[in-house]
Design a protein around this motif. Structure first.
Motif, PDB file in Angstrom:
ATOM      1  N   PRO A  72      49.653   1.401   1.494  1.00 35.63           N
ATOM      2  CA  PRO A  72      49.888  -0.002   1.792  1.00 35.63           C
ATOM      3  C   PRO A  72      50.951  -0.138   2.894  1.00 35.63           C
ATOM      4  O   PRO A  72      51.665   0.804   3.176  1.00 35.63           O
ATOM      5  CB  PRO A  72      50.427  -0.546   0.466  1.00 35.63           C
ATOM      6  CG  PRO A  72      51.058   0.634  -0.185  1.00 35.63           C
ATOM      7  CD  PRO A  72      50.296   1.843   0.265  1.00 35.63           C
ATOM      8  N   SER A  73      51.022  -1.307   3.493  1.00 38.34           N
ATOM      9  CA  SER A  73      52.029  -1.553   4.523  1.00 38.34           C
ATOM     10  C   SER A  73      53.312  -2.014   3.869  1.00 38.34           C
ATOM     11  O   SER A  73      53.411  -3.145   3.440  1.00 38.34           O
ATOM     12  CB  SER A  73      51.543  -2.645   5.466  1.00 38.34           C
ATOM     13  OG  SER A  73      50.418  -2.208   6.162  1.00 38.34           O
ATOM     14  N   SER A  74      54.278  -1.120   3.747  1.00 40.42           N
ATOM     15  CA  SER A  74      55.577  -1.588   3.263  1.00 40.42           C
ATOM     16  C   SER A  74      56.570  -1.350   4.383  1.00 40.42           C
ATOM     17  O   SER A  74      56.880  -0.234   4.736  1.00 40.42           O
ATOM     18  CB  SER A  74      56.003  -0.841   1.993  1.00 40.42           C
ATOM     19  OG  SER A  74      56.348   0.479   2.283  1.00 40.42           O
ATOM     20  N   GLY A  75      57.038  -2.420   4.982  1.00 38.98           N
ATOM     21  CA  GLY A  75      58.014  -2.308   6.066  1.00 38.98           C
ATOM     22  C   GLY A  75      57.401  -2.048   7.427  1.00 38.98           C
ATOM     23  O   GLY A  75      57.882  -2.542   8.420  1.00 38.98           O
ATOM     24  N   ILE A  76      56.366  -1.241   7.467  1.00 37.32           N
ATOM     25  CA  ILE A  76      55.679  -0.943   8.726  1.00 37.32           C
ATOM     26  C   ILE A  76      54.190  -1.222   8.505  1.00 37.32           C
ATOM     27  O   ILE A  76      53.594  -0.684   7.565  1.00 37.32           O
ATOM     28  CB  ILE A  76      55.897   0.531   9.145  1.00 37.32           C
ATOM     29  CG1 ILE A  76      57.394   0.768   9.417  1.00 37.32           C
ATOM     30  CG2 ILE A  76      55.067   0.862  10.379  1.00 37.32           C
ATOM     31  CD1 ILE A  76      57.745   2.187   9.797  1.00 37.32           C
ATOM     32  N   PRO A  77      53.575  -2.052   9.347  1.00 40.77           N
ATOM     33  CA  PRO A  77      52.185  -2.455   9.066  1.00 40.77           C
ATOM     34  C   PRO A  77      51.170  -1.325   9.200  1.00 40.77           C
ATOM     35  O   PRO A  77      51.366  -0.390   9.973  1.00 40.77           O
ATOM     36  CB  PRO A  77      51.919  -3.542  10.116  1.00 40.77           C
ATOM     37  CG  PRO A  77      52.929  -3.322  11.180  1.00 40.77           C
ATOM     38  CD  PRO A  77      54.126  -2.718  10.524  1.00 40.77           C
ATOM     39  N   ASN A  78      50.109  -1.439   8.421  1.00 34.19           N
ATOM     40  CA  ASN A  78      48.958  -0.544   8.564  1.00 34.19           C
ATOM     41  C   ASN A  78      48.177  -1.003   9.794  1.00 34.19           C
ATOM     42  O   ASN A  78      47.855  -2.186   9.908  1.00 34.19           O
ATOM     43  CB  ASN A  78      48.102  -0.667   7.297  1.00 34.19           C
ATOM     44  CG  ASN A  78      46.981   0.347   7.268  1.00 34.19           C
ATOM     45  OD1 ASN A  78      46.410   0.682   8.307  1.00 34.19           O
ATOM     46  ND2 ASN A  78      46.669   0.837   6.089  1.00 34.19           N
ATOM     47  N   ILE A  79      47.904  -0.079  10.728  1.00 30.73           N
ATOM     48  CA  ILE A  79      47.239  -0.501  11.969  1.00 30.73           C
ATOM     49  C   ILE A  79      45.809   0.026  12.087  1.00 30.73           C
ATOM     50  O   ILE A  79      45.130  -0.214  13.070  1.00 30.73           O
ATOM     51  CB  ILE A  79      48.043  -0.058  13.217  1.00 30.73           C
ATOM     52  CG1 ILE A  79      48.288   1.458  13.198  1.00 30.73           C
ATOM     53  CG2 ILE A  79      49.348  -0.824  13.309  1.00 30.73           C
ATOM     54  CD1 ILE A  79      48.855   2.002  14.495  1.00 30.73           C
ATOM     55  N   ALA A  80      45.379   0.758  11.033  1.00 29.08           N
ATOM     56  CA  ALA A  80      44.067   1.421  11.118  1.00 29.08           C
ATOM     57  C   ALA A  80      42.919   0.424  11.276  1.00 29.08           C
ATOM     58  O   ALA A  80      41.901   0.733  11.888  1.00 29.08           O
ATOM     59  CB  ALA A  80      43.859   2.283   9.879  1.00 29.08           C
ATOM     60  N   THR A  92      42.652   2.815  21.756  1.00 29.38           N
ATOM     61  CA  THR A  92      41.677   1.913  21.131  1.00 29.38           C
ATOM     62  C   THR A  92      40.357   2.652  20.898  1.00 29.38           C
ATOM     63  O   THR A  92      39.710   2.443  19.869  1.00 29.38           O
ATOM     64  CB  THR A  92      41.433   0.648  21.990  1.00 29.38           C
ATOM     65  OG1 THR A  92      41.032   1.047  23.297  1.00 29.38           O
ATOM     66  CG2 THR A  92      42.666  -0.217  22.060  1.00 29.38           C
ATOM     67  N   ALA A  93      39.981   3.508  21.841  1.00 29.36           N
ATOM     68  CA  ALA A  93      38.734   4.272  21.660  1.00 29.36           C
ATOM     69  C   ALA A  93      38.842   5.177  20.442  1.00 29.36           C
ATOM     70  O   ALA A  93      37.903   5.288  19.639  1.00 29.36           O
ATOM     71  CB  ALA A  93      38.445   5.103  22.907  1.00 29.36           C
ATOM     72  N   TYR A  94      40.016   5.814  20.278  1.00 32.43           N
ATOM     73  CA  TYR A  94      40.203   6.703  19.124  1.00 32.43           C
ATOM     74  C   TYR A  94      40.191   5.921  17.804  1.00 32.43           C
ATOM     75  O   TYR A  94      39.498   6.296  16.861  1.00 32.43           O
ATOM     76  CB  TYR A  94      41.513   7.493  19.269  1.00 32.43           C
ATOM     77  CG  TYR A  94      41.851   8.238  18.003  1.00 32.43           C
ATOM     78  CD1 TYR A  94      41.131   9.381  17.640  1.00 32.43           C
ATOM     79  CD2 TYR A  94      42.843   7.781  17.140  1.00 32.43           C
ATOM     80  CE1 TYR A  94      41.413  10.044  16.458  1.00 32.43           C
ATOM     81  CE2 TYR A  94      43.122   8.445  15.954  1.00 32.43           C
ATOM     82  CZ  TYR A  94      42.405   9.566  15.630  1.00 32.43           C
ATOM     83  OH  TYR A  94      42.665  10.221  14.444  1.00 32.43           O
ATOM     84  N   PHE A  95      40.951   4.824  17.764  1.00 25.38           N
ATOM     85  CA  PHE A  95      41.003   4.047  16.511  1.00 25.38           C
ATOM     86  C   PHE A  95      39.620   3.486  16.161  1.00 25.38           C
ATOM     87  O   PHE A  95      39.240   3.455  14.991  1.00 25.38           O
ATOM     88  CB  PHE A  95      42.054   2.923  16.607  1.00 25.38           C
ATOM     89  CG  PHE A  95      43.449   3.404  16.300  1.00 25.38           C
ATOM     90  CD1 PHE A  95      43.818   3.713  15.001  1.00 25.38           C
ATOM     91  CD2 PHE A  95      44.391   3.564  17.307  1.00 25.38           C
ATOM     92  CE1 PHE A  95      45.100   4.176  14.701  1.00 25.38           C
ATOM     93  CE2 PHE A  95      45.671   4.022  17.032  1.00 25.38           C
ATOM     94  CZ  PHE A  95      46.025   4.324  15.727  1.00 25.38           C
ATOM     95  N   ALA A  96      38.854   3.079  17.197  1.00 27.37           N
ATOM     96  CA  ALA A  96      37.502   2.573  16.950  1.00 27.37           C
ATOM     97  C   ALA A  96      36.633   3.682  16.361  1.00 27.37           C
ATOM     98  O   ALA A  96      35.866   3.460  15.413  1.00 27.37           O
ATOM     99  CB  ALA A  96      36.898   2.057  18.252  1.00 27.37           C
ATOM    100  N   SER A  97      36.782   4.900  16.891  1.00 25.34           N
ATOM    101  CA  SER A  97      35.977   6.026  16.380  1.00 25.34           C
ATOM    102  C   SER A  97      36.332   6.322  14.926  1.00 25.34           C
ATOM    103  O   SER A  97      35.474   6.679  14.124  1.00 25.34           O
ATOM    104  CB  SER A  97      36.180   7.274  17.245  1.00 25.34           C
ATOM    105  OG  SER A  97      37.451   7.850  16.993  1.00 25.34           O
ATOM    106  N   GLN A  98      37.598   6.146  14.579  1.00 17.88           N
ATOM    107  CA  GLN A  98      38.028   6.375  13.200  1.00 17.88           C
ATOM    108  C   GLN A  98      37.474   5.312  12.259  1.00 17.88           C
ATOM    109  O   GLN A  98      37.054   5.600  11.145  1.00 17.88           O
ATOM    110  CB  GLN A  98      39.556   6.386  13.118  1.00 17.88           C
ATOM    111  CG  GLN A  98      40.186   7.553  13.830  1.00 17.88           C
ATOM    112  CD  GLN A  98      39.757   8.888  13.224  1.00 17.88           C
ATOM    113  OE1 GLN A  98      40.083   9.197  12.096  1.00 17.88           O
ATOM    114  NE2 GLN A  98      38.985   9.672  13.960  1.00 17.88           N
TER     115      GLN A  98
END
Lengths: 124, 424
Positions: free
Chosen positions: A63-71, A111-117
């Motif tokens: 979960p995002s505690s203090g630092i957001p989840n960006i996935a 962005t290309a990498y995160f999209a692939s994930q």
């Protein structure tokens, strides 16, 4: 002979110029910027390397505690966020320092990498 | 001349195999390359995990770490202040073994033969490597404080390698007589976690303020200034007025003798008698770096700034606290960041994977009191002879309480993420 020769050279030169112009135009058409139907592709391998920096602080599983989840961020949201840190619209000093080191090509790669994930996750 | 990558070489080798008779030694040479990572902390565990994750089975990854359970030094100060459970500092290597296929061996490395690219374990086993990654952290120079030694360290725990010494230190602070004195001997530069001793003072002050509010804290410091000094001193004045006295060596002179029976610290200025103490001595690279002969005369490991390769052996990479990575501080964040570069470089060297230019980052968070978090950090890049700062930041004195609370919460998020990044 000499006169003919000169004329022949002139014709030949004209022909060559025409050919070259045509060729140049053809090349220009081929090299024209990609249309919106062909968006620029980011370098996924570079993106994976750069994203390893994100993983030090952004926990993709938890979960995002203090630092957001960006996935889950879309390409647009991620790009906007990084640019907002670069321009100082968003204020976090850690993120500003990291974003300042990213070129447009780097952000595209990320962005290309995160999209692939995200796509990999969807398939599972 | 064009360099032949390992992958190209393997393809060429495969062609040769098809065309000629196969000899046994040749097959052995073409086998999967092996990387041995020594040390399972922020540098080593991260390096092993990233190589295993990204090489997708093309590299044998062996991680050698004596402890079966890793207790992080980072955030151990928060345990002293009561903000972190001790057990939550502990992490194991099961996921690295099961999910990532890393061969985790709990043993000590007692020998490194660079000529044959082999290491020896205390069990007697020998292992050969194509690349060796050393991330051994620090060893302590006990005798840098006259009278202090490994044998009597439990009287004034350094608690600088985490583990049970941190529990011991907390118990000793809690057992202090009412109105007693706690004394810290701070370390000289360079040392692990530059703000660490001063965050520790803050957390001990926080603990004492609740349980023993008339107690005093003295810091004997060989340095004339320290990390985040204005932020800490402002915080101490705000939260613990009159409790903490910081005495640099220019005022007290060096420590002439530390009597560990009576906890009396003699300086040129006066003798300081403590009821509980923490002595953090001078430091050097972990012992394996000496065994591998990759240390300099000061006990640290010079590295190439673009790759973290030892300047004395290109098959050996040294990262984390043991390396001379200045301008980067010795921190878990730095080690974790360097690990990404090392993993990329090792894959390039062993399988011809694409190598990318090194980028390094660091942030060090510190907690001064409940919800009063501060941070310092920078982005770095390789220079000609050392790692250079690209840009940096630091919290400012007088920041509003909401920002300080967010900074603390950020550090909690970071702890969850970095430990997940290290151990899967």
């Amino acid at each position: 002979m000499q006169e003919y020769g000169t004329k022949a050279k002139q014709v030949l030169a004209l022909l060559m110029m025409t050919t070259m112009t045509t060729f140049t135009l053809a090349c220009a058409e081929e090299a024209s910027p990609p249309s919106t139907e062909q968006p620029m592709q980011g370098d996924i391998e570079l993106g994976a390397y750069l994203a390893s920096t994100c993983a030090s602080c952004h926990n993709k599983n938890g979960p995002s505690s203090g630092i957001p989840n960006i996935a889950h961020l879309s390409n647009v949201d991620l790009t906007n966020a990084l640019n907002a840190y670069k321009t100082g619209v968003r204020q976090n000093t850690t993120m500003r320092t990291i974003a300042n080191g990213l070129s447009d090509e780097d952000i595209l790669a990320l962005t290309a990498y995160f999209a692939s994930q995200r796509n990999t996750k969807d398939e599972k | 001349m064009r360099k032949i990558s390992r992958r190209t070489f393997n393809r060429m080798a495969a062609g040769s195999i098809a065309a000629t008779a196969v000899s046994a030694p040749f097959v052995a040479h073409a086998a999967k390359p092996t990387v041995i990572v020594v040390g399972g902390g922020a540098g080593g565990a991260t390096t092993a995990r990233y190589i295993a994750k990204d090489a997708k089975g093309e590299i044998n990854v062996i991680l050698i770490e004596p402890s079966k359970r890793y207790y992080s030094c980072f955030f151990s100060n928060l345990y002293l202040g009561g903000f972190q459970n001790y057990e939550d500092l502990g992490h194991d290597y099961k996921k690295l073994a099961v999910d990532y296929g890393i061969n985790v061996i709990h043993d000590w490395v007692v020998g490194v033969d660079r000529k044959t690219s082999a290491i020896t374990l205390s069990s007697g086993a020998q292992l050969t490597y194509n690349a060796l990654v050393l991330s051994p952290g620090i060893d302590l120079k006990y005798d840098s404080v006259p009278g202090y030694s490994a044998a009597n360290a439990s009287r004034a725990p350094h608690a600088y390698k985490s583990g049970t010494q941190v529990q011991l230190l907390k118990a000793q602070v809690e057992a202090m007589r009412e109105g007693g004195t706690f004394l810290m001997v701070a370390p000289p530069n360079p040392y692990r976690c530059p703000p660490g001793p001063y965050e520790r003072i803050s957390m001990i002050a926080y603990l004492l303020k609740q349980k023993n509010p008339k107690a005093k804290i003295i810091i004997l410091d060989p340095k004339e200034k320290f990390s985040k000094q204005s932020l800490f001193q402002e915080g101490w004045d705000t939260h613990y007025p009159g409790m903490i006295e910081w005495i640099p060596a220019s005022v007290s002179g060096p420590i002439q003798n530390a009597d560990m029976q009576t906890l009396t610290f003699e300086t040129d200025l006066e003798s300081f008698k403590a009821d509980a103490a923490c002595v953090i001595p001078a430091q050097k690279a972990g012992q394996i770096a000496d065994i591998a002969r990759v240390t300099n005369e000061k006990g640290w490991c010079p590295v190439k700034p673009a790759t973290m390769q030892s300047t004395s052996d290109e098959k050996i990479y040294v990262l984390g606290d043991a390396s001379i990575a200045a301008a980067m501080p010795k921190s878990a964040f730095s080690a974790n960041s360097q690990a990404k570069v090392v993993a990329n470089q090792v894959r390039n060297a062993l399988t011809g994977a694409r190598a990318f230019p090194a980028r390094y980052n660091n942030t060090c968070w510190s907690l001064i009191a409940a919800n009063d978090g501060v941070k310092i950090g920078a982005a770095y890049g390789p220079g000609e002879s050392k790692i250079d700062v690209k840009s940096s930041f630091i919290s400012k004195p007088g920041e509003d309480t909401e920002l300080r609370k967010k900074t603390y919460e950020e550090s909690v998020g970071w702890y969850a993420s970095i430990t997940s990044d290290m151990f899967g």
